[in-house]
Motif scaffolding. Structure first.
Motif, mmCIF file in Angstrom:
data_model
loop_
_atom_site.group_PDB
_atom_site.id
_atom_site.type_symbol
_atom_site.label_atom_id
_atom_site.label_comp_id
_atom_site.label_asym_id
_atom_site.label_seq_id
_atom_site.Cartn_x
_atom_site.Cartn_y
_atom_site.Cartn_z
ATOM 1 N N LYS A 129 -49.293 -4.264 -80.542
ATOM 2 C CA LYS A 129 -50.270 -4.430 -79.466
ATOM 3 C C LYS A 129 -49.659 -5.351 -78.418
ATOM 4 O O LYS A 129 -49.233 -6.457 -78.724
ATOM 5 C CB LYS A 129 -51.564 -5.049 -80.010
ATOM 6 C CG LYS A 129 -52.592 -5.375 -78.918
ATOM 7 C CD LYS A 129 -53.729 -6.238 -79.457
ATOM 8 C CE LYS A 129 -54.576 -5.480 -80.431
ATOM 9 N NZ LYS A 129 -55.786 -6.273 -80.832
ATOM 10 N N LEU A 131 -50.628 -7.037 -74.730
ATOM 11 C CA LEU A 131 -51.704 -7.271 -73.773
ATOM 12 C C LEU A 131 -51.239 -8.285 -72.734
ATOM 13 O O LEU A 131 -50.667 -9.323 -73.080
ATOM 14 C CB LEU A 131 -52.946 -7.801 -74.488
ATOM 15 C CG LEU A 131 -54.159 -8.141 -73.611
ATOM 16 C CD1 LEU A 131 -54.693 -6.895 -72.918
ATOM 17 C CD2 LEU A 131 -55.256 -8.797 -74.459
ATOM 18 N N ARG A 151 -51.798 -2.328 -70.803
ATOM 19 C CA ARG A 151 -53.104 -2.940 -71.058
ATOM 20 C C ARG A 151 -53.114 -4.330 -70.451
ATOM 21 O O ARG A 151 -52.285 -5.169 -70.805
ATOM 22 C CB ARG A 151 -53.384 -2.994 -72.558
ATOM 23 C CG ARG A 151 -53.377 -1.622 -73.208
ATOM 24 C CD ARG A 151 -53.761 -1.676 -74.677
ATOM 25 N NE ARG A 151 -55.119 -2.160 -74.827
ATOM 26 C CZ ARG A 151 -55.436 -3.300 -75.436
ATOM 27 N NH1 ARG A 151 -54.485 -4.071 -75.932
ATOM 28 N NH2 ARG A 151 -56.695 -3.684 -75.539
ATOM 29 N N ASP A 153 -55.733 -7.560 -68.567
ATOM 30 C CA ASP A 153 -57.032 -8.139 -68.236
ATOM 31 C C ASP A 153 -56.836 -9.284 -67.252
ATOM 32 O O ASP A 153 -55.756 -9.887 -67.182
ATOM 33 C CB ASP A 153 -57.737 -8.673 -69.486
ATOM 34 C CG ASP A 153 -58.345 -7.551 -70.325
ATOM 35 O OD1 ASP A 153 -59.143 -6.776 -69.779
ATOM 36 O OD2 ASP A 153 -58.005 -7.457 -71.517
#
Length: 293
Positions: A129, A131, A151, A153
């Motif tokens: 993963k 991020l 990905r 944010d």
């Protein structure tokens, strides 16, 4: 993480490839392709697959392998056709790649910053993963428009670089919710160094690797990397899984990055120093004393 010249960026200048570097670019592209092939072999999955899998599990594995290969090919094409060079040096990148390899390309990797090298980090962590946390919502939209598979944010910082000394020397020492023994992030409104409003996924994930290469920290009104470094230290201390948390801090030639890394990640945990990059291995709190260092 480097942004293109027309956007707000973390460094004053971007580096362009010089005409005499064309041959070196060819070598680099060849190296990327070779690396993708080696990763593919390591994963026991060919870059280009043909034929139907023998069973549903093989079909599922084949789908995952195809997605991994697509990410690697996308990264190769991106860097082969771009004139912008990642801000970290070859030697600095090699430190993080070595750790990723040791984790089998399946790490939980959290990166503070979104930029030109983001496709690379995602591609070399194919089964893990990855991020990215970025301060500028418009920049997130710009990057994801061209690399929708990433990905990312947005993060709101409560600090300014001009506050770095006051935060460390007065606020940290005087605010109980900043103390190592009580350290926490989610909902920690009193400690200004704690990133208290991150996406829930960040708090719920045990991160194997955390890279601090953002936010901007080269002018007084910039957020600075104080909260990112402090929060990385807290995540490492609060780890419940076995093993240490690998934390990488870039731009340690700058006073604030160096000062906060030494205060919260600790010189005793420093395992590698290459160029402007420091690599720390942070033990879980159970293996530490009362303070951060």
């Amino acid at each position: 993480m480097q942004k293109i010249h027309t956007q707000k960026h973390y460094h004053h200048n971007r580096r362009q490839l010089k005409p005499e570097s064309t041959r070196l670019l060819g070598v680099a592209v060849a190296g990327l392709i070779s690396g993708a092939l080696l990763i593919s072999l390591y994963l026991r999955a060919p870059l280009f697959c043909g034929g139907a899998p023998a069973d549903p599990r093989a079909e599922e594995n084949g789908t995952a392998a195809a997605a991994q290969s697509a990410a690697q090919v996308e990264a190769i094409v991106h860097y082969a056709t771009s004139r912008i060079v990642p801000q970290q040096s070859h030697a600095e990148i090699g430190v993080s790649v070595g750790v990723l390899n040791s984790l089998g390309g399946s790490a939980n990797l959290l990166v503070f910053g979104l930029g030109h090298d983001s496709l690379m980090w995602a591609a070399i962590n194919p089964r893990g993963k990855t991020l990215f946390l970025e301060e500028d919502p418009k920049w997130v939209q710009t990057v994801l428009k061209h690399a929708p598979g990433l990905r990312a944010d947005t993060v709101r910082y409560r600090t300014r670089l001009s506050e770095a000394d006051e935060l460390l020397r007065r606020h940290y020492g005087g605010e109980p919710d900043c103390a190592a023994a009580k350290s926490f992030l989610r909902g920690n409104d009193k400690c200004r160094l704690a990133l208290n409003m991150l996406p829930e996924e960040v708090y719920a994930t045990e991160w194997d690797m955390i890279m601090v290469d953002a936010p901007r920290g080269y002018f007084p009104e910039a957020p600075g990397r104080m909260a990112a470094i402090y929060s990385a230290a807290v995540m490492g201390r609060n780890r419940r899984r076995s093993g240490a948390t690998h934390v990488f801090v870039h731009d340690v030639d700058r006073r604030v990055e160096r000062m906060y890394a030494e205060a919260f990640l600790c010189k005793k945990n420093l395992v590698t120093a290459v160029g402007r990059l420091w690599h720390f291995q942070i033990p879980a709190a159970a293996d530490l004393g009362g303070g951060f260092c």
